[in-house]
Design a protein around this motif. Structure first.
Motif, PDB file in Angstrom:
ATOM      1  N   VAL A 192      -4.151 -37.562  12.709  1.00 15.77           N
ATOM      2  CA  VAL A 192      -5.304 -37.434  11.803  1.00 15.77           C
ATOM      3  C   VAL A 192      -6.023 -38.773  11.615  1.00 15.77           C
ATOM      4  N   PRO A 193      -6.421 -39.423  12.706  1.00 12.89           N
ATOM      5  CA  PRO A 193      -6.996 -40.775  12.585  1.00 12.89           C
ATOM      6  C   PRO A 193      -8.458 -40.758  12.154  1.00 12.89           C
ATOM      7  N   GLY A 194      -8.849 -41.782  11.421  1.00 14.04           N
ATOM      8  CA  GLY A 194     -10.260 -42.029  11.147  1.00 14.04           C
ATOM      9  C   GLY A 194     -10.733 -43.115  12.096  1.00 14.04           C
ATOM     10  N   LEU A 195     -11.646 -42.777  12.998  1.00 19.40           N
ATOM     11  CA  LEU A 195     -11.966 -43.679  14.104  1.00 19.40           C
ATOM     12  C   LEU A 195     -13.426 -44.109  14.159  1.00 19.40           C
ATOM     13  N   GLU A 203     -21.677 -36.424   7.098  1.00 19.81           N
ATOM     14  CA  GLU A 203     -21.695 -36.295   8.555  1.00 19.81           C
ATOM     15  C   GLU A 203     -20.365 -35.785   9.104  1.00 19.81           C
ATOM     16  N   ARG A 204     -19.454 -35.400   8.220  1.00 23.59           N
ATOM     17  CA  ARG A 204     -18.115 -35.027   8.649  1.00 23.59           C
ATOM     18  C   ARG A 204     -17.845 -33.550   8.417  1.00 23.59           C
ATOM     19  N   ASP A 233     -18.183 -52.514  14.535  1.00 22.18           N
ATOM     20  CA  ASP A 233     -17.256 -53.245  15.404  1.00 22.18           C
ATOM     21  C   ASP A 233     -16.174 -52.269  15.879  1.00 22.18           C
ATOM     22  N   PRO A 234     -15.911 -52.180  17.186  1.00 24.77           N
ATOM     23  CA  PRO A 234     -14.872 -51.268  17.676  1.00 24.77           C
ATOM     24  C   PRO A 234     -13.489 -51.547  17.094  1.00 24.77           C
ATOM     25  N   ARG A 235     -13.271 -52.752  16.584  1.00 28.07           N
ATOM     26  CA  ARG A 235     -11.990 -53.030  15.941  1.00 28.07           C
ATOM     27  C   ARG A 235     -11.886 -52.301  14.602  1.00 28.07           C
ATOM     28  N   VAL A 236     -13.013 -51.881  14.049  1.00 27.98           N
ATOM     29  CA  VAL A 236     -13.068 -51.075  12.832  1.00 27.98           C
ATOM     30  C   VAL A 236     -13.248 -49.605  13.178  1.00 27.98           C
ATOM     31  N   SER A 237     -14.135 -49.341  14.106  1.00 29.35           N
ATOM     32  CA  SER A 237     -14.463 -47.976  14.536  1.00 29.35           C
ATOM     33  C   SER A 237     -14.174 -47.848  16.031  1.00 29.35           C
ATOM     34  N   PRO A 238     -12.931 -47.624  16.416  1.00 29.88           N
ATOM     35  CA  PRO A 238     -12.572 -47.588  17.847  1.00 29.88           C
ATOM     36  C   PRO A 238     -13.363 -46.573  18.660  1.00 29.88           C
ATOM     37  N   LEU A 239     -13.881 -45.538  17.989  1.00 36.28           N
ATOM     38  CA  LEU A 239     -14.668 -44.531  18.695  1.00 36.28           C
ATOM     39  C   LEU A 239     -15.981 -45.092  19.229  1.00 36.28           C
ATOM     40  N   LEU A 240     -16.434 -46.230  18.695  1.00 34.93           N
ATOM     41  CA  LEU A 240     -17.700 -46.817  19.115  1.00 34.93           C
ATOM     42  C   LEU A 240     -17.533 -47.825  20.250  1.00 34.93           C
ATOM     43  N   ALA A 241     -16.359 -47.938  20.802  1.00 40.69           N
ATOM     44  CA  ALA A 241     -16.128 -48.872  21.912  1.00 40.69           C
ATOM     45  C   ALA A 241     -17.003 -48.494  23.103  1.00 40.69           C
ATOM     46  N   PRO A 259     -11.776 -33.813   6.870  1.00 38.39           N
ATOM     47  CA  PRO A 259     -13.068 -34.421   7.227  1.00 38.39           C
ATOM     48  C   PRO A 259     -12.980 -35.373   8.408  1.00 38.39           C
ATOM     49  N   LEU A 260     -11.786 -35.821   8.765  1.00 39.39           N
ATOM     50  CA  LEU A 260     -11.624 -36.737   9.895  1.00 39.39           C
ATOM     51  C   LEU A 260     -11.368 -36.006  11.220  1.00 39.39           C
ATOM     52  N   ARG A 261     -11.382 -34.692  11.181  1.00 39.74           N
ATOM     53  CA  ARG A 261     -11.002 -33.926  12.381  1.00 39.74           C
ATOM     54  C   ARG A 261     -11.819 -34.314  13.606  1.00 39.74           C
ATOM     55  N   ASP A 262     -13.123 -34.429  13.449  1.00 40.77           N
ATOM     56  CA  ASP A 262     -13.975 -34.711  14.604  1.00 40.77           C
ATOM     57  C   ASP A 262     -13.693 -36.086  15.214  1.00 40.77           C
TER      58      ASP A 262
END
Length: 317
Positions: A192-195, A203-204, A233-241, A259-262
């Motif tokens: 259940v990660p928040g990425l 938006e979730r 920053d991808p170190r905060v939001s790895p999905l944006l790498a 809410p973090l499912r997506d």
């Protein structure tokens, strides 16, 4: 799909109200700890008594970090067991190795998979905002690899795992490791990660989730990453790498009523698109924290069995 009625009924029968958020981080932590102590013994399994070793790892420019090693049997250098670096959840602001669910889960996974679980006691926000926890995680990983021989760990069979905020740290750490040192990580397990911390509550996924349940998400992000520009920053939001290649194979677990499912499902798609082997599982009918409630949820039991099996497979490498 609504939350599993069996789980709803079990929680309702306990009669313990969910902890209210607080503007005082210490008060919020105390409330969260008291709530978990009241409900977890009835909803989640107890962990076995295992050998435990405590270590303190120095971190350059940051507070030292404690790492607790759970051994499936008495440790010895000749064991050379697989290991999993574990990051607890708690929205970056609460939680810890003293929480019943964390202690039980670490011991259960060590015993079920015959691996060493190295649980990282990272510093909490807002007292220690980004990037303190991530840099502590990096120091813990680097230490685990360097000291593997004396710890009874095989440095070639190390996994990284994390739940919720810990899943964010685990995912960010795999990218950081790829870019800094390329320690040979065998597996990542994200629960259940928040990425993507740039996304607001609106938006979730909101099916079955009230506004009151969404509000703490924004507060947690504000406390962990107070500078809005840092959230990209991808170190905060790895999905944006920009690059997902070269990362370890992944098991990603999402909860349907979360809410973090997506975030987890989009990350699974991004990894797969970069050629990284991925297994993704959506836990139907479960809320964000439902995957740890094995006593009352068959879905949670299946998920935890899958995690244990993934960790046991480290022995085959």
């Amino acid at each position: 799909m609504p939350i599993d009625p069996t789980l709803i009924r079990a929680i309702a029968e306990l009669g313990v109200p969910a902890p209210l958020p607080s503007n005082d981080p210490e008060e919020q932590r105390e409330r969260a700890f008291a709530y978990e102590r009241a409900v977890y013994p009835y909803l989640g399994p107890a962990g076995p008594e295992l050998p435990i070793r405590e270590h303190v790892v120095p971190v350059s420019g940051r507070p030292d970090v404690a790492v607790r090693l759970y051994y499936p049997r008495e440790p010895a250098p000749e064991l050379r067991l697989p290991a999993c670096l574990h990051f607890f959840g708690g929205a970056f602001v609460q939680g810890g190795l003293h929480h019943p669910s964390v202690a039980a889960m670490c011991a259960l996974r060590a015993a079920r998979a015959d691996v060493v679980i190295a649980a990282v006691s990272y510093a909490l926000a807002p007292e220690h905002p980004f990037p303190t926890a991530l840099e502590q995680g990096w120091a813990a990983l680097d230490w685990l690899v360097r000291e593997a021989g004396s710890l009874g760990v095989d440095p070639g069979r190390i996994a990284i795992a994390g739940q919720s905020a810990g899943g964010n740290l685990a995912a960010a750490l795999t990218q950081l490791n790829r870019d800094r040192a390329r320690h040979p990580l065998a597996l990542q397990i994200l629960e259940v990660p928040g990425l993507d911390l740039t996304r607001g509550a609106g938006e979730r996924v909101t099916d079955g989730i009230t506004e009151a349940e969404l509000a703490p998400l924004g507060t947690a992000v504000d406390r962990y990453v107070p500078r809005v520009e840092d959230r990209h920053d991808p170190r905060v939001s790895p999905l944006l790498a920009q690059d997902f290649g070269g990362l370890p194979p992944a098991y990603i677990f999402t909860a349907e009523v979360d809410p973090l499912r997506d975030d987890g499902e989009r990350y699974a798609a991004a990894l797969a698109g970069a050629g990284v082997p991925v297994t993704a599982m959506r836990l139907l009918g479960l809320p964000h924290e439902g995957g740890m409630y094995e006593r009352v949820s068959g879905t949670a039991r299946v998920a935890q069995a899958a995690i244990a099996q993934a960790l046991r497979a480290l022995h085959d490498l």
